[in-house]
Enzyme design. Structure first.
Site, mmCIF file in Angstrom:
data_model
loop_
_atom_site.group_PDB
_atom_site.id
_atom_site.type_symbol
_atom_site.label_atom_id
_atom_site.label_comp_id
_atom_site.label_asym_id
_atom_site.label_seq_id
_atom_site.Cartn_x
_atom_site.Cartn_y
_atom_site.Cartn_z
ATOM 1 N N ILE A 1 54.828 35.621 51.919
ATOM 2 C CA ILE A 1 54.988 35.740 53.365
ATOM 3 C C ILE A 1 54.439 34.510 54.070
ATOM 4 O O ILE A 1 55.063 33.971 54.992
ATOM 5 C CB ILE A 1 54.283 37.007 53.885
ATOM 6 C CG1 ILE A 1 54.949 38.267 53.314
ATOM 7 C CG2 ILE A 1 54.299 37.047 55.416
ATOM 8 C CD1 ILE A 1 54.144 39.535 53.525
ATOM 9 N N ARG B 1 43.871 29.060 48.553
ATOM 10 C CA ARG B 1 42.965 28.527 47.530
ATOM 11 C C ARG B 1 43.607 27.415 46.705
ATOM 12 O O ARG B 1 42.920 26.525 46.224
ATOM 13 C CB ARG B 1 42.514 29.660 46.609
ATOM 14 C CG ARG B 1 41.686 30.724 47.331
ATOM 15 C CD ARG B 1 41.168 31.771 46.383
ATOM 16 N NE ARG B 1 40.474 32.840 47.089
ATOM 17 C CZ ARG B 1 39.805 33.821 46.500
ATOM 18 N NH1 ARG B 1 39.756 33.880 45.182
ATOM 19 N NH2 ARG B 1 39.209 34.746 47.222
ATOM 20 N N ASP C 1 38.565 28.777 50.153
ATOM 21 C CA ASP C 1 38.306 30.181 49.844
ATOM 22 C C ASP C 1 37.631 30.768 51.080
ATOM 23 O O ASP C 1 36.453 30.516 51.338
ATOM 24 C CB ASP C 1 37.401 30.299 48.620
ATOM 25 C CG ASP C 1 36.978 31.733 48.328
ATOM 26 O OD1 ASP C 1 37.393 32.656 49.072
ATOM 27 O OD2 ASP C 1 36.213 31.943 47.368
ATOM 28 N N ASN D 1 47.228 35.897 57.217
ATOM 29 C CA ASN D 1 48.073 36.433 56.153
ATOM 30 C C ASN D 1 47.342 36.592 54.827
ATOM 31 O O ASN D 1 47.751 37.401 53.997
ATOM 32 C CB ASN D 1 49.291 35.531 55.968
ATOM 33 C CG ASN D 1 50.110 35.917 54.753
ATOM 34 O OD1 ASN D 1 50.722 36.982 54.716
ATOM 35 N ND2 ASN D 1 50.105 35.054 53.747
ATOM 36 N N TYR E 1 41.190 48.863 49.359
ATOM 37 C CA TYR E 1 42.220 48.117 50.089
ATOM 38 C C TYR E 1 42.602 48.833 51.379
ATOM 39 O O TYR E 1 42.711 48.221 52.446
ATOM 40 C CB TYR E 1 43.434 47.952 49.179
ATOM 41 C CG TYR E 1 44.609 47.229 49.793
ATOM 42 C CD1 TYR E 1 44.611 45.853 49.932
ATOM 43 C CD2 TYR E 1 45.739 47.936 50.214
ATOM 44 C CE1 TYR E 1 45.700 45.179 50.475
ATOM 45 C CE2 TYR E 1 46.839 47.272 50.750
ATOM 46 C CZ TYR E 1 46.811 45.900 50.882
ATOM 47 O OH TYR E 1 47.887 45.246 51.422
ATOM 48 N N THR F 1 57.051 39.909 46.754
ATOM 49 C CA THR F 1 56.148 38.759 46.668
ATOM 50 C C THR F 1 55.393 38.807 45.343
ATOM 51 O O THR F 1 55.399 39.816 44.633
ATOM 52 C CB THR F 1 55.115 38.776 47.806
ATOM 53 O OG1 THR F 1 54.294 39.956 47.661
ATOM 54 C CG2 THR F 1 55.791 38.778 49.173
#
Length: 252
Positions: free
Chosen positions: A16, A36, A58, A85, A150, A185
């Site tokens: 994305i 990263r 990071d 994102n 999450y 993704t």
């Protein structure tokens, strides 16, 4: 000619984030790309027609967010559009979620976006214009088994968006979230592999399981998520929203 506006996209190396960076660049923004992996960021930059600035970072590390914004401001000036994102998921039955697992999910999916938002808001308010869009998840709005950490982090992210939007209403700064279902993704590919390993099914069956979670019967395309993000960037009348891009899984 007026100076081009600056956009900063986290998690811009793939998926994305890469599509959104391309869209913003095509719309004339100078885009700061962070993730990263420098190699992935350079690949994104090569697909952007306007000037970009690559800043590997990071965002969970101490001082990383301040360093990122300092480089962005030094290179392009104040950030006008912030797309939050960067994120990652993990899954485990609740009793097996360790304190480390829990903290990692909060650090990446909630604390890092908060720090970016906190850093961006003062100059946006000063300039009476700004757009913040967080990529949340349908997990911001409902609970599912095995993704407690999450889900908690993404619920928190949507709460942050709503509170910030209320605080900034009338300043020219809007804050929104886009809440995708399962998107095609690399992150979803990792989920497919995890499901296959846990259940003993093959990858095709695991992928089909995730496809069926969307009533349209397929994964969401990254470009479809980018459409919703760009709507939030282009509109001054949309703020405080969690816009579902999930093929009809959650109706609101």
């Amino acid at each position: 000619m007026s100076k081009p506006r600056t956009a900063l996209v986290t998690g811009a190396g793939r998926g994305i984030g890469r599509v959104v960076a391309q869209r913003l660049s095509s719309a004339g923004y100078r885009v700061v790309l962070t993730a990263r992996s420098r190699d992935q960021l350079e690949a994104t930059a090569s697909e952007c027609p306007e000037q970009t600035l690559v800043v590997p970072a990071d965002l969970t590390a101490d001082g990383a967010v301040d360093g990122l914004f300092a480089e962005a401001e030094s290179g392009f000036g104040p950030v006008d559009v912030l797309v939050l994102n960067a994120g990652a998921g993990s899954s485990a039955p609740l009793p097996r979620v360790t304190d480390t697992d829990w903290q990692q999910q909060l650090d990446l999916n909630l604390t890092a976006p908060f720090r970016c938002l906190r850093r961006a808001v003062p100059t946006m308010r000063q300039r009476s214009w700004g757009r913040v869009v967080a990529v949340a998840s349908v997990a911001s709005k409902r609970g599912e088994p095995y993704i407690a950490a999450y889900t908690a982090a993404k619920h928190g992210l949507l709460g942050l968006v709503r509170s910030a939007a209320a605080e900034l209403a009338g300043t020219g700064v809007t804050v929104n979230a886009v809440c995708p279902g399962y998107v095609d993704t690399p992150m979803t590919e990792a989920s497919v592999a995890n499901i296959a390993a846990r259940t003993g099914t093959d990858a095709a069956e695991a992928r089909e399981l995730l496809e069926r979670k969307q009533p349209i019967g397929r994964l969401i395309a990254p470009e479809e998520v980018a459409d919703a993000i760009m709507l939030c960037v282009n509109s001054s009348g949309i703020t405080g929203q969690g816009i579902n891009v999930d093929g009809g899984a959650i109706q609101s």
